[in-house]
Design an enzyme around this catalytic site. Sequence first.
Site, PDB file in Angstrom:
ATOM      1  CG  HIS A 194      -2.360   0.241   0.933  1.00  0.00           C
ATOM      2  ND1 HIS A 194      -2.910   0.251  -0.329  1.00  0.00           N
ATOM      3  CD2 HIS A 194      -3.398   0.495   1.773  1.00  0.00           C
ATOM      4  CE1 HIS A 194      -4.205   0.492  -0.244  1.00  0.00           C
ATOM      5  NE2 HIS A 194      -4.528   0.646   1.020  1.00  0.00           N
ATOM      6  CG  ASN A 220     -11.178   2.163   0.673  1.00  0.00           C
ATOM      7  OD1 ASN A 220     -12.182   2.212  -0.032  1.00  0.00           O
ATOM      8  ND2 ASN A 220     -10.934   1.159   1.479  1.00  0.00           N
TER       9      ASN A 220
END
Length: 189
Positions: free
Chosen positions: A19, A112
């Site tokens: 990430h 997100n």
Amino acid sequence: MYLIAGLGNPGSKYEYTRHNAGFMVIDDLAKKLNIKVNKLKFKSLIGEGFIGDEKVILMKPSTYMNDSGKAILDCFNYYNLSAENLIVICDDIDIPFGTIRIKKKGSAGTHNGLKSIIYLIESQDFARIKVSVGQNDKYDLKDFVLSQFSKKEFEVLEKEIDMSSDAAIKIVEENVDYAMNNFNGKSVI
């Protein structure tokens, strides 16, 4: 002026996770441009410099991935920026490993961090550089993106990072279409 934001999560726990590919690209870009990304501002670590004659702000939001839009919105409001002046660099699990994908605009998909940005700046019309972090078919998505790369994977990722930082420079020097034509579809493997 361009805001180039790499998405990730703050802290050593997340430093080399999938990430955090966006943070890794910002670090590489900062080295190439001789910009120190060490100033706390806009809920982020930022650094200011130039690509040619164009001022750029390199940003690593410290809001955690899912609230990245808060940091970007603060910077937008301070400098009165628009979506056309934003380049977001983030991880992607849907493109083949060893590649990057540059997009002119579009939806957030399952990301997100991108959802937060689109919601808060109220626009999808910003460039993004998506860095492949591998494809997941075995693990829960959250566990996968918060996992670290194997040594072999990291060797590939380093080449993607180099290509991504070069692509960000070309977006500023030329334009998004130029970067798309020169980097999309190329594999580092």
